[in-house]
Scaffold this active site. Structure first.
Site, mmCIF file in Angstrom:
data_model
loop_
_atom_site.group_PDB
_atom_site.id
_atom_site.type_symbol
_atom_site.label_atom_id
_atom_site.label_comp_id
_atom_site.label_asym_id
_atom_site.label_seq_id
_atom_site.Cartn_x
_atom_site.Cartn_y
_atom_site.Cartn_z
ATOM 1 N N SER A 136 0.855 -1.187 0.000
ATOM 2 C CA SER A 136 0.000 0.000 0.000
ATOM 3 C C SER A 136 0.888 1.233 0.000
ATOM 4 C CB SER A 136 -0.876 0.019 1.253
ATOM 5 O OG SER A 136 -1.487 1.285 1.411
ATOM 6 N N TYR A 150 -1.883 -1.327 10.258
ATOM 7 C CA TYR A 150 -1.926 -1.745 8.848
ATOM 8 C C TYR A 150 -0.757 -1.115 8.101
ATOM 9 C CZ TYR A 150 -3.494 -1.652 3.922
ATOM 10 O OH TYR A 150 -3.572 -1.749 2.556
HETATM 11 N N1 LIG Z 1 -8.646 -0.895 -1.449
HETATM 12 C C1 LIG Z 1 -7.678 -0.055 -1.114
HETATM 13 O O1 LIG Z 1 -7.922 1.157 -0.900
HETATM 14 C C2 LIG Z 1 -6.250 -0.559 -1.032
HETATM 15 C C3 LIG Z 1 -5.243 0.420 -1.035
HETATM 16 C C4 LIG Z 1 -3.908 0.015 -0.964
HETATM 17 C C5 LIG Z 1 -3.615 -1.333 -0.878
HETATM 18 N N2 LIG Z 1 -4.610 -2.268 -0.881
HETATM 19 C C6 LIG Z 1 -4.215 -3.660 -0.776
HETATM 20 O O2 LIG Z 1 -4.680 -4.382 -1.882
HETATM 21 C C7 LIG Z 1 -4.931 -5.743 -1.522
HETATM 22 C C8 LIG Z 1 -6.330 -6.132 -1.922
HETATM 23 O O3 LIG Z 1 -7.238 -5.262 -1.249
HETATM 24 P P1 LIG Z 1 -8.727 -5.025 -1.748
HETATM 25 O O4 LIG Z 1 -8.954 -3.565 -1.804
HETATM 26 O O5 LIG Z 1 -9.041 -5.856 -2.945
HETATM 27 O O6 LIG Z 1 -9.501 -5.580 -0.458
HETATM 28 P P2 LIG Z 1 -10.853 -6.452 -0.329
HETATM 29 O O7 LIG Z 1 -11.826 -6.015 -1.348
HETATM 30 O O8 LIG Z 1 -11.221 -6.388 1.110
HETATM 31 O O9 LIG Z 1 -10.375 -7.925 -0.702
HETATM 32 C C9 LIG Z 1 -9.476 -8.599 0.120
HETATM 33 C C10 LIG Z 1 -9.223 -9.982 -0.439
HETATM 34 O O10 LIG Z 1 -8.263 -10.633 0.413
HETATM 35 C C11 LIG Z 1 -8.793 -11.891 0.807
HETATM 36 N N3 LIG Z 1 -8.301 -12.271 2.128
HETATM 37 C C12 LIG Z 1 -8.354 -11.533 3.271
HETATM 38 N N4 LIG Z 1 -7.828 -12.245 4.270
HETATM 39 C C13 LIG Z 1 -7.437 -13.439 3.758
HETATM 40 C C14 LIG Z 1 -6.863 -14.610 4.300
HETATM 41 N N5 LIG Z 1 -6.548 -14.706 5.612
HETATM 42 N N6 LIG Z 1 -6.611 -15.671 3.488
HETATM 43 C C15 LIG Z 1 -6.920 -15.596 2.176
HETATM 44 N N7 LIG Z 1 -7.474 -14.514 1.599
HETATM 45 C C16 LIG Z 1 -7.733 -13.458 2.394
HETATM 46 C C17 LIG Z 1 -10.301 -11.713 0.770
HETATM 47 O O11 LIG Z 1 -10.949 -12.960 0.515
HETATM 48 P P3 LIG Z 1 -11.680 -13.885 1.613
HETATM 49 O O12 LIG Z 1 -12.336 -12.974 2.602
HETATM 50 O O13 LIG Z 1 -12.628 -14.677 0.765
HETATM 51 O O14 LIG Z 1 -10.599 -14.727 2.197
HETATM 52 C C18 LIG Z 1 -10.461 -10.827 -0.470
HETATM 53 O O15 LIG Z 1 -10.465 -11.610 -1.631
HETATM 54 C C19 LIG Z 1 -4.681 -5.829 -0.007
HETATM 55 O O16 LIG Z 1 -3.387 -6.317 0.243
HETATM 56 C C20 LIG Z 1 -4.785 -4.384 0.439
HETATM 57 O O17 LIG Z 1 -4.047 -4.129 1.606
HETATM 58 C C21 LIG Z 1 -5.919 -1.894 -0.961
#
Ligand SMILES: NC(=O)c1ccc[n+]([C@@H]2O[C@H](COP(=O)([O-])OP(=O)(O)OC[C@H]3O[C@@H](n4cnc5c(N)ncnc54)[C@H](OP(=O)(O)O)[C@@H]3O)[C@@H](O)[C@H]2O)c1
Length: 261
Positions: A136, A150
Site C-alpha cells: 500500500s 496496517y
Molecule cells: N482498497 C484499497 O484502498 C487498497 C489500497 C492500498 C492497498 N490495498 C491492498 O490491496 C490488496 C487487496 O485489497 P482489496 O482492496 O481488494 O480488499 P478487499 O476487497 O477487502 O479484498 C481482500 C481480499 O483478500 C482476501 N483475504 C483476506 N484475508 C485473507 C486470508 N486470511 N486468506 C486468504 N485470503 C484473504 C479476501 O478474501 P476472503 O475474505 O474470501 O478470504 C479478499 O479476496 C490488499 O493487500 C490491500 O491491503 C488496498
C-alpha cells in the site's frame, strides 16, 4: 504475451478478482486463492476454463504450501505469484490491542512471507519467475492515522520485499520481485477493515494532493503491465510518485499540512 501461470491470493473480490479477470482476458492460466469458496468459485467461473479456485487462509503456512502444490498439479508450473490478500484496520496507535497488531502482521506481512518462502525456492530451481507483493502507499507514507498497524505491516512488507529483491539480484537475475503500492481503491477494503471504517467527518476532506480513489480495474491494469514488463516498484497512480517526492523533501512540512486539514 506468452501465456503464464499466475497465482493470485485474495482473489474472491476487489483488486484480486479484477486482476484475475484482466489476466484471464489476456489468456493466462490462473490459480485463485481466498477463504470464501462461493465467491472465489464465482470469480473463477468468470475467468473461463483456465482458472482454478483453491480455498486457503493465507495466514496459515500449510494452506499457502497447498496453493503451490495444487497449482503445480493442475498446470505443471508457476510463472508469477501475486501476494495480494490483505486487510485494513481502523484503530489509532494508542487504541491498538495486542491481538489487533498480531492480526495485521499475520494477514499483511506473514501471509506474504509464506508466499515468498513457498514460491521463490521453486523459482530458484527453475531459474526464473516473478513474485509480486501488493502493499500500500501507506506502507511508504503512513499518513492515515486510523490505519496505524496496517501501515506498519505494509511498511514491513515493503522492506522485506526490497531485501528479497536485493538478495536474488546477484544470483538469480531472471527472478523478478515487484512491489505494488496502490493508493485508495474503490473496493470493499474499507468495510472489511478490522473495526470497519468511519465516514469522513463533516467538513473534513481527503488530504491535500492525495490522488482520487482508483477502480480495482485500474489497479489490475497496473499489475498486469508489471507482469508484461517486470519493474521493481509500481505506484498504481503516477501522482503518488510526486507525493512521495514531496514527503521526503520536507517531512515536517508534509506532516503539518496533513494535520491541519
Ligand atoms: N482498497 C484499497 O484502498 C487498497 C489500497 C492500498 C492497498 N490495498 C491492498 O490491496 C490488496 C487487496 O485489497 P482489496 O482492496 O481488494 O480488499 P478487499 O476487497 O477487502 O479484498 C481482500 C481480499 O483478500 C482476501 N483475504 C483476506 N484475508 C485473507 C486470508 N486470511 N486468506 C486468504 N485470503 C484473504 C479476501 O478474501 P476472503 O475474505 O474470501 O478470504 C479478499 O479476496 C490488499 O493487500 C490491500 O491491503 C488496498
Amino acid at each position: 504475451m506468452a501465456e503464464k501461470v499466475v497465482v493470485i491470493t485474495g482473489a474472491s473480490e476487489g483488486i484480486g478478482a479484477a486482476l484475475a479477470k484482466t489476466l484471464a482476458a489476456e489468456g493466462h492460466r490462473l490459480v485463485l486463492a481466498a477463504r470464501r469458496k462461493e465467491k472465489l468459485e464465482a470469480v473463477a467461473a468468470t475467468c473461463g476454463q483456465k482458472a482454478i479456485a483453491v480455498v486457503a487462509d493465507v495466514t496459515r503456512r500449510a494452506d499457502v504450501e497447498a496453493i503451490r502444490d495444487e497449482a503445480l498439479r493442475r498446470f505443471g508450473r508457476i510463472d508469477v505469484w501475486v501476494n495480494n490478500a490483505g486487510r485494513g484496520i481502523s484503530r489509532k496507535v494508542l487504541e491498538l490491542s495486542d491481538a489487533e497488531v498480531d492480526e495485521m502482521m499475520a494477514v499483511n506481512l506473514k501471509s506474504a512471507l509464506y508466499g515468498m518462502q513457498v514460491a521463490v525456492p521453486y523459482f530458484q530451481q527453475r531459474g526464473e519467475g516473478q513474485l509480486i507483493n501488493v502493499s500500500s502507499f501507506l506502507g511508504r507514507i503512513p499518513m492515515a492515522t486510523i490505519r496505524s498497524a496496517y501501515s506498519a505491516a505494509k511498511a514491513a512488507l515493503n522492506s522485506i520485499t526490497t531485501t528479497l529483491r536485493l538478495e536474488l539480484m546477484a544470483t538469480h537475475p531472471n527472478i523478478h520481485v515487484t512491489l505494488v503500492m496502490p493508493g485508495m481503491v474503490r473496493t470493499a477494503f474499507a468495510q472489511n477493515a478490522l473495526g470497519g471504517t468511519p465516514e469522513l467527518a463533516p467538513g473534513r476532506s481527503p488530504p491535500p494532493g492525495v490522488p482520487a480513489a482508483q477502480s480495482a480495474e485500474e489497479v489490475a491494469a497496473a499489475i498486469a503491465a508489471a507482469i508484461a514488463n517486470p519493474v521493481p516498484e509500481v505506484y498504481t497512480n503516477p501522482q503518488q510518485a510526486r507525493l512521495v517526492a514531496d514527503y521526503f523533501q520536507d517531512v515536517a512540512g508534509f506532516e503539518r499540512r496533513m494535520a491541519s486539514r
